[in-house]
Design a protein around this motif. Structure first.
Motif, short mmCIF file in Angstrom:
data_model
loop_
_atom_site.label_atom_id
_atom_site.label_comp_id
_atom_site.label_asym_id
_atom_site.label_seq_id
_atom_site.Cartn_x
_atom_site.Cartn_y
_atom_site.Cartn_z
N UNK A 134 7.31 -29.97 -0.06
CA UNK A 134 6.03 -30.33 0.58
C UNK A 134 5.00 -30.10 -0.24
N UNK A 135 3.92 -31.53 -0.41
CA UNK A 135 2.92 -31.29 -0.96
C UNK A 135 1.82 -31.28 0.13
N UNK A 136 0.87 -30.13 -0.15
CA UNK A 136 0.03 -29.93 0.72
C UNK A 136 -1.33 -29.78 0.26
N UNK A 137 -2.35 -30.18 1.38
CA UNK A 137 -4.05 -29.97 0.80
C UNK A 137 -4.45 -29.26 2.08
N UNK A 138 -4.98 -28.05 1.73
CA UNK A 138 -5.39 -27.25 2.41
C UNK A 138 -7.13 -27.22 2.42
N UNK A 139 -7.94 -27.53 3.49
CA UNK A 139 -9.36 -27.63 3.45
C UNK A 139 -9.83 -26.47 4.35
N UNK A 140 -10.58 -26.04 3.81
CA UNK A 140 -11.52 -25.03 4.43
C UNK A 140 -13.01 -25.21 4.40
N UNK A 141 -13.70 -25.37 5.74
CA UNK A 141 -15.04 -25.96 5.62
C UNK A 141 -15.82 -24.80 6.34
#
Length: 147
Positions: A72-79
């Motif tokens: 898996x390639x993941x992008x984790x965004x926290x705003x």
């Protein structure tokens, strides 16, 4: 001459007492740390508060549990508009896989990218930088498709 009065005091074998206290302690320990499972839509809107995990740096953290697969390639965004965010991806053993403080747009929001090498449960830790407090935030996990 005074009569001696005997009080009936229940005598509990030490082994039984230890077993009972151990069971209570084990139940309490299970409630102490329980990462929040991320739902299937992979988005969370939540609030970081002083009731969350103390970081030792004056701030607090909240953990989320996510299942990821090898490759898996993941992008984790926290705003967040309320605090300077840091997002950390940790393996089940607590080791840090990846961490990001500020996103590429120059804001205090966080985004990290990672390729998963082993299938399993991972922890995503949401925390405030230093003593910046807490407040509402959004967390989004995106599984990227290879080209």
């Amino acid at each position: 001459m005074k009569a001696i009065r005997w009080h009936r005091t229940p005598i509990v074998p030490v082994t039984l007492l230890v077993l009972c206290l151990g069971a209570v302690s084990a139940r309490a320990q299970n409630k102490v740390y329980n990462p929040i499972p991320v739902l299937t839509n992979n988005e969370v809107a939540d609030t970081l508060t002083e009731n969350d995990i103390p970081t030792g740096e004056g701030g607090f953290a909240r953990d989320y549990l996510v299942k990821l697969n090898a490759g898996d390639q993941v992008a984790i965004d926290l705003t967040s508009d309320n605090f300077d965010s840091i997002v950390t991806l940790m393996a089940a053993d607590g080791s840090t896989v990846a961490e990001n403080d500020d996103g590429p747009d120059g804001s205090t929001n966080s985004v990290l990218f990672s390729r998963i090498s082993e299938t399993g449960s991972y922890i995503i830790r949401v925390r405030a930088f230093g003593e910046t407090g807490g407040g509402s935030f959004k967390l989004k996990i995106t599984r990227l498709k290879p080209i």
